[in-house]
Design an enzyme around this catalytic site. Structure first.
Site, PDB file in Angstrom:
ATOM      1  N   CYS A   2       0.516  13.851  22.960  1.00 39.11           N
ATOM      2  CA  CYS A   2       1.719  13.526  23.659  1.00 39.11           C
ATOM      3  C   CYS A   2       1.741  13.156  24.106  1.00 39.11           C
ATOM      4  O   CYS A   2       0.476  13.659  25.654  1.00 39.11           O
ATOM      5  CB  CYS A   2       2.566  14.735  23.506  1.00 39.11           C
ATOM      6  SG  CYS A   2       2.658  16.341  21.898  1.00 39.11           S
ATOM      7  N   ARG A  27       0.655   7.839  22.200  1.00 41.50           N
ATOM      8  CA  ARG A  27      -0.345   9.070  21.871  1.00 41.50           C
ATOM      9  C   ARG A  27      -0.177   9.705  21.118  1.00 41.50           C
ATOM     10  O   ARG A  27       0.306  10.846  20.926  1.00 41.50           O
ATOM     11  CB  ARG A  27      -0.708   9.656  23.486  1.00 41.50           C
ATOM     12  CG  ARG A  27      -1.280   8.740  24.713  1.00 41.50           C
ATOM     13  CD  ARG A  27      -1.117   9.542  25.872  1.00 41.50           C
ATOM     14  NE  ARG A  27      -1.735  10.838  25.851  1.00 41.50           N
ATOM     15  CZ  ARG A  27      -3.204  11.489  26.380  1.00 41.50           C
ATOM     16  NH1 ARG A  27      -3.791  10.720  26.478  1.00 41.50           N
ATOM     17  NH2 ARG A  27      -3.454  12.714  25.859  1.00 41.50           N
ATOM     18  N   TRP A  73       3.440  13.418  19.435  1.00 39.77           N
ATOM     19  CA  TRP A  73       3.146  13.568  18.212  1.00 39.77           C
ATOM     20  C   TRP A  73       3.548  15.057  17.915  1.00 39.77           C
ATOM     21  O   TRP A  73       2.952  16.435  18.491  1.00 39.77           O
ATOM     22  CB  TRP A  73       1.663  13.354  18.688  1.00 39.77           C
ATOM     23  CG  TRP A  73       0.931  13.379  17.508  1.00 39.77           C
ATOM     24  CD1 TRP A  73       0.594  11.960  16.143  1.00 39.77           C
ATOM     25  CD2 TRP A  73      -0.334  14.000  16.746  1.00 39.77           C
ATOM     26  NE1 TRP A  73       0.509  12.431  15.256  1.00 39.77           N
ATOM     27  CE2 TRP A  73      -0.810  13.885  15.210  1.00 39.77           C
ATOM     28  CE3 TRP A  73      -0.443  15.677  16.884  1.00 39.77           C
ATOM     29  CZ2 TRP A  73      -1.194  14.752  14.706  1.00 39.77           C
ATOM     30  CZ3 TRP A  73      -0.963  15.985  15.628  1.00 39.77           C
ATOM     31  CH2 TRP A  73      -1.227  15.494  14.822  1.00 39.77           C
ATOM     32  N   ASN A  99       1.790  18.672  26.460  1.00 44.07           N
ATOM     33  CA  ASN A  99       1.275  18.201  25.699  1.00 44.07           C
ATOM     34  C   ASN A  99      -0.264  19.401  25.445  1.00 44.07           C
ATOM     35  O   ASN A  99      -0.599  19.464  26.382  1.00 44.07           O
ATOM     36  CB  ASN A  99       0.440  17.151  26.170  1.00 44.07           C
ATOM     37  CG  ASN A  99      -0.520  16.223  25.322  1.00 44.07           C
ATOM     38  OD1 ASN A  99      -0.949  16.574  24.227  1.00 44.07           O
ATOM     39  ND2 ASN A  99      -2.280  15.392  26.253  1.00 44.07           N
ATOM     40  N   GLY A 100       0.076  19.253  23.688  1.00 48.02           N
ATOM     41  CA  GLY A 100      -1.605  20.854  23.838  1.00 48.02           C
ATOM     42  C   GLY A 100      -0.971  21.572  22.755  1.00 48.02           C
ATOM     43  O   GLY A 100       0.519  21.754  22.164  1.00 48.02           O
ATOM     44  N   GLU A 487     -16.647   2.757   9.217  1.00 49.20           N
ATOM     45  CA  GLU A 487     -15.554   1.920   9.694  1.00 49.20           C
ATOM     46  C   GLU A 487     -14.983   1.162   9.251  1.00 49.20           C
ATOM     47  O   GLU A 487     -13.753   0.936   9.519  1.00 49.20           O
ATOM     48  CB  GLU A 487     -16.710   2.140  11.411  1.00 49.20           C
ATOM     49  CG  GLU A 487     -15.814   1.218  11.994  1.00 49.20           C
ATOM     50  CD  GLU A 487     -14.714   2.246  12.576  1.00 49.20           C
ATOM     51  OE1 GLU A 487     -14.074   1.767  13.597  1.00 49.20           O
ATOM     52  OE2 GLU A 487     -15.280   3.249  12.306  1.00 49.20           O
ATOM     53  N   LYS A 491     -10.882   1.992   9.009  1.00 48.68           N
ATOM     54  CA  LYS A 491      -9.956   0.912  10.056  1.00 48.68           C
ATOM     55  C   LYS A 491      -8.978   0.664   8.499  1.00 48.68           C
ATOM     56  O   LYS A 491      -7.571   0.365   8.556  1.00 48.68           O
ATOM     57  CB  LYS A 491     -10.599  -0.130  10.285  1.00 48.68           C
ATOM     58  CG  LYS A 491     -11.275  -0.419  11.956  1.00 48.68           C
ATOM     59  CD  LYS A 491     -10.610  -0.240  12.631  1.00 48.68           C
ATOM     60  CE  LYS A 491     -11.257   0.528  13.446  1.00 48.68           C
ATOM     61  NZ  LYS A 491     -11.371   2.435  13.816  1.00 48.68           N
ATOM     62  N   GLU A 494      -6.519   3.402   8.029  1.00 42.98           N
ATOM     63  CA  GLU A 494      -5.875   3.995   9.118  1.00 42.98           C
ATOM     64  C   GLU A 494      -4.624   3.187   9.677  1.00 42.98           C
ATOM     65  O   GLU A 494      -2.816   3.848   9.874  1.00 42.98           O
ATOM     66  CB  GLU A 494      -6.283   3.581  10.248  1.00 42.98           C
ATOM     67  CG  GLU A 494      -7.690   4.951  11.109  1.00 42.98           C
ATOM     68  CD  GLU A 494      -8.332   4.522  12.191  1.00 42.98           C
ATOM     69  OE1 GLU A 494      -8.442   5.540  13.004  1.00 42.98           O
ATOM     70  OE2 GLU A 494      -8.297   3.551  12.185  1.00 42.98           O
ATOM     71  N   HIS A 510     -24.435   7.381  -7.844  1.00 40.90           N
ATOM     72  CA  HIS A 510     -24.336   8.525  -7.783  1.00 40.90           C
ATOM     73  C   HIS A 510     -22.576   9.210  -8.492  1.00 40.90           C
ATOM     74  O   HIS A 510     -22.275  10.024  -7.084  1.00 40.90           O
ATOM     75  CB  HIS A 510     -25.600   9.081  -6.901  1.00 40.90           C
ATOM     76  CG  HIS A 510     -26.183   9.079  -7.129  1.00 40.90           C
ATOM     77  ND1 HIS A 510     -27.668   9.553  -7.786  1.00 40.90           N
ATOM     78  CD2 HIS A 510     -26.921   8.066  -6.024  1.00 40.90           C
ATOM     79  CE1 HIS A 510     -28.664   8.952  -7.617  1.00 40.90           C
ATOM     80  NE2 HIS A 510     -28.591   7.793  -6.900  1.00 40.90           N
ATOM     81  N   LYS A 609      -3.735   8.415  19.544  1.00 45.17           N
ATOM     82  CA  LYS A 609      -4.443   7.604  19.967  1.00 45.17           C
ATOM     83  C   LYS A 609      -5.537   8.809  20.998  1.00 45.17           C
ATOM     84  O   LYS A 609      -6.801   8.580  20.387  1.00 45.17           O
ATOM     85  CB  LYS A 609      -4.339   6.552  20.951  1.00 45.17           C
ATOM     86  CG  LYS A 609      -5.455   6.200  22.249  1.00 45.17           C
ATOM     87  CD  LYS A 609      -6.177   5.101  21.303  1.00 45.17           C
ATOM     88  CE  LYS A 609      -7.374   4.720  21.387  1.00 45.17           C
ATOM     89  NZ  LYS A 609      -7.804   3.096  20.213  1.00 45.17           N
TER      90      LYS A 609
END
Length: 614
Positions: A2, A27, A73, A99-100, A487, A491, A494, A510, A609
C-alpha cells in the site's frame, strides 16, 4: 504494498495528500482514502482508484493542515469502501493508515471484541488502532507510549501513521518491514511522511528513512525518533537525488513506455564511472573492500523475486562463465522455508528493485545468521536491503513507476555483468583481451538498445495487432536467452492477462510441444551463438506442428527468416550481454498487446509495484 502519505504543518494538506496518493498508486489501487483534521476528524474513502476518491469528494470544501492518506492493495478484507483506509478507533478520535500485515490480528481482535470493541471492517489495520486506544485508556499513558506498547504486542510487518483529533499537533509514524520516509519541510514545524520519496520530492529534498523498530514523533513542530524500546535516536538527514521530472510521464502515454525508452540512459548510468575499457578498470567500492573474500569464495547464492529472479538467472551464467564460481539462484520466498545449508564463506546476492521486498528481506535475515557475506543489488537509495547488507551496488535506473519492471531488469543485468567481470578479474579467471572486449561492448550497449528501440517499433506493433486476441503464448530461449524467455512471458502475463510460459527451447519436447497448433504463437529468441543451430532445430520442431513463430534474431540472419512468420532483428553483441538487447522487443510486444486489449498498462489488476508483505 500500500501507499501512505501524511502531512502536518502550516499549509492545507488536501492537495499534497491527493497528489501524493496519485504518485504512490503504483503500490496499490484497490481503494483510497484520506483523513483531515480541522477541529473534527473528517474521513473520505472510496473503493477503486484515487480518481474515484476525488470524484466522490467532488466540490466539497476540504480543509485541514494535518492529514493522512492511503491507497490500498488488499490483503485482509476484500477491496471495498468499508475496508479502505484510514481506519478509526472506537471513539473516532484516532485515525490510522497502515502498509503491511498484522499476523496476530485475529487473536487481538477476539480479545478486544470481548472488551466491547466493535469493528466496522475486515482489516487487520482497524484492530491495531483499537488496540492503541485501549492501551491509552487502560494505562492512562500518552498516545506515543500507547503506540510503543501496542507495537510491542503485534506480530508482522507495518508502516503506520496515526492522527489524533485530541492532539492535533501530534503525528506519529512507525515502521517494521515496510518502508516509511519522513520529509523535513521548508517551513517551521512542517513534516511529510510517505512510503517512498516520490510524493515528497516536489516539496522538500531533506528526508530521513526510518529503520525497523523506529517510531517518528512529530509534536509541537519538532521531530523525535525513538525505538520501540524507547531509546532516542538521532535522525540521519539526507538529500534526495531524484528529480520531479523523473517521476512524471514526460509526454508518454504510460510510465511503462517511458521506462522502456529510458533504457539507453539507465543502462549507461548503471555502468558510468564503474568501468574503463582502456585501463581495464572495474571500480566499485564493494569489490575493493571484499577482494580477499572474492578470491576465496566457495559459492554464490542469488535470491530474488519475479523479474529480479530472472536477472539472477542471467547472473548465474555470468558468474559461472567468467568468474568460475558455483552459483545457485533461489526464489526468496522458498529460500527461507527450506532449511538451506549456508556457510560463512558463501556470498549471498539479493536483487530487488525497491529494496523493500518482504520475502527477500526475510531471506537475508536468515542468511545473516549463518555468517555469510550479504551483497545487495538495488535501485532505491535508503531502502531496507542496502541498509541490511554488508556491501552492494545501486543500479541507478531512476524511479520506476510502472508496475511491470522494464528498465530495472536491464539495469540489474548491467550491474551484475560488471560484478561478474570484476570477480573474474580479481580471481584471475579472465584474460585481458576478453575483459577488454567485454567492457568495450558494455560501453556500446546503450547505443545498440537505442537502435533496437528505433528499428523494431513498427514491426512489433504489427505483430501485436495480429496476436493481441490470442489466449496463449509460448516463449523459448537457450543459454543466456532462457531467462529472457521467462521474463518475456512474465511481462505478457502481467499487463495483458494472456497466459504465457517461458521454457528452455530444448525442453519444449518434454511437454509443451503438446500445446502447439495453428493458433499458438511461439516466441523464439534465436540470436547467433554457439547453440544457434540447436535453436534452429527447435524452430523446425515448432514449424512441423504448424506453430506461429515470432523470432528475435541477429541482424542479417537469413536462416530463421525462412522459417518464421515474423522476425525482429537486434544488433550483434557478446553472447553474455545479449539479454540487454533481446528483452527490449519483448517488453514492447507486451506493452502494445496490453494497450490493444484495453488493459491498464501501468496498474495491472491484482498487482502492486513493491511487495512489502509475504
Amino acid at each position: 504494498m500500500c501507499g501512505i502519505v501524511a502531512y502536518i504543518g502550516p499549509k492545507q494538506a488536501y492537495n499534497f495528500l491527493i497528489q501524493g496518493l496519485k504518485r504512490l498508486e503504483y503500490r496499490g489501487y484497490d481503494s483510497a482514502g484520506i483523513a483531515l483534521l480541522d477541529g473534527d476528524m473528517k474521513v473520505y474513502k472510496e473503493h477503486g482508484k484515487v480518481q474515484d476518491l476525488i470524484d466522490t469528494i467532488g466540490e466539497q470544501n476540504i480543509e485541514g493542515t494535518r492529514g493522512i492518506g492511503h491507497t490500498r492493495w488488499a490483503t485482509h478484507g476484500e477491496p471495498n469502501q468499508k475496508n479502505a483506509h484510514p481506519h478509526l478507533s472506537g471513539s473516532g478520535d484516532l485515525a490510522v493508515i497502515h502498509n503491511g500485515i498484522i499476523e496476530n490480528y485475529a487473536s487481538l481482535k477476539e480479545v478486544l471484541s470481548l472488551r466491547g470493541h466493535v469493528f466496522n471492517s475486515d482489516t487487520d489495520s482497524e484492530v491495531l488502532i483499537h488496540l492503541i486506544e485501549e492501551i491509552c485508556a487502560n494505562e492512562k499513558c500518552s498516545l506515543f507510549e500507547a503506540v510503543r506498547l501496542a507495537l510491542s504486542e503485534v506480530v508482522g510487518a507495518y508502516a503506520i501513521v496515526i492522527l489524533s483529533k485530541n492532539d492535533p499537533d501530534l503525528l506519529i509514524g512507525a515502521r517494521k518491514g515496510s518502508p516509511l520516509v519522513v520529509g523535513i519541510g521548508n517551513s517551521p514545524g512542517e513534516y511529510y511522511m510517505a512510503s517512498d520519496a516520490t510524493p515528497i520530492v516536489e516539496y522538500t529534498r531533506k528526508v530521513t528513512y526510518l529503520d525497523d523498530g523506529e517510531i517518528a514523533l512529530v509534536s509541537n513542530g519538532e521531530l523525535t525518533i525513538k525505538t520501540i524500546d524507547n531509546i532516542q535516536k538521532t535522525p540521519y538527514i539526507q538529500n534526495l537525488s531524484i528529480t520531479l521530472e523523473a517521476i512524471e510521464k514526460g509526454g508518454y502515454d504510460h510510465f511503462m513506455l517511458k521506462e522502456i525508452y529510458e533504457q539507453p540512459k539507465s543502462i549507461h548510468d548503471s555502468f558510468r564511472g564503474r568501468i574503463d575499457s582502456n585501463l581495464l578498470k572495474i571500480e566499485m567500492r564493494s569489490l575493493n573492500e571484499f577482494e580477499n573474500k572474492i578470491k576465496n569464495l566457495r559459492r554464490i547464492i542469488i535470491i530474488g523475486c519475479g523479474t529480479s529472479w530472472h536477472a539472477g538467472l542471467v547472473a548465474e551464467y555470468l558468474f559461472e562463465d567468467f568468474a568460475r564460481i558455483p552459483v545457485e539462484v533461489e526464489y526468496a520466498s522458498e529460500f527461507r522455508y527450506r532449511n538451506p545449508i549456508l556457510y560463512p564463506d558463501d556470498l549471498i546476492i539479493a536483487i530487488s528493485q525497491s529494496g523493500e521486498t518482504a520475502d527477500t528481506l526475510a531471506a537475508l535475515e536468515l542468511a545473516k545468521k549463518s555468517g555469510a557475506t550479504i551483497f545487495g543489488v538495488c535501485n532505491v537509495v535508503g531502502s531496507s536491503i542496502p541498509r541490511m547488507t554488508d556491501a552492494g551496488a545501486y543500479t541507478h535506473a531512476g524511479p520506476e513507476i510502472g508496475v511491470a519492471s522494464t528498465k530495472a531488469f536491464t539495469a540489474q543485468v548491467t550491474v551484475l555483468a560488471i560484478l561478474a567481470l570484476g570477480f573474474a578479474q580479481r580471481r584471475g579467471t579472465i584474460s585481458d583481451s576478453k575483459l577488454r572486449a567485454m567492457l568495450q561492448e558494455i560501453e556500446r550497449i546503450p547505443s545498440k538498445v537505442e537502435k533496437v528501440l528505433k528499428s523494431c517499433e513498427q514491426n512489433v506493433l504489427e505483430i501485436a495487432e495480429k496476436y493481441c486476441d490470442t489466449p496463449n503464448f509460448l516463449y523459448l530461449g537457450r543459454g543466456y536467452n532462457f531467462p529472457v524467455a521467462l521474463e518475456g512471458a512474465l511481462k505478457l502475463k502481467e499487463i495483458s492477462y494472456i497466459h504465457a510460459e517461458g521454457y528452455p527451447a530444448a525442453e519444449m519436447k518434454h511437454g509443451p510441444i503438446a500445446l502447439i497448433d495453428t493458433e499458438m504463437p511461439v516466441v523464439v529468441i534465436a540470436t547467433q551463438n554457439d547453440i544457434y543451430e540447436k535453436v534452429l532445430s527447435n524452430i523446425q520442431e515448432v514449424k512441423a506442428r504448424k506453430g506461429r513463430i515470432i523470432a528475435i534474431v541477429t541482424e542479417g540472419d537469413s536462416k530463421v527468416k525462412d522459417l518464421a512468420e515474423h522476425t525482429i532483428e537486434i544488433p550483434e553483441t557478446e553472447d553474455a550481454l545479449v539479454p540487454l538487447l533481446t528483452t527490449i522487443p519483448l517488453q514492447l510486444l507486451s506493452y502494445h498487446i496490453a494497450v490493444m486489449r484495453g488493459c491498464n498498462v501501468d496498474q495491472p489488476r491484482n498487482l502492486a509495484k513493491s511487495v512489502t508483505v509475504e
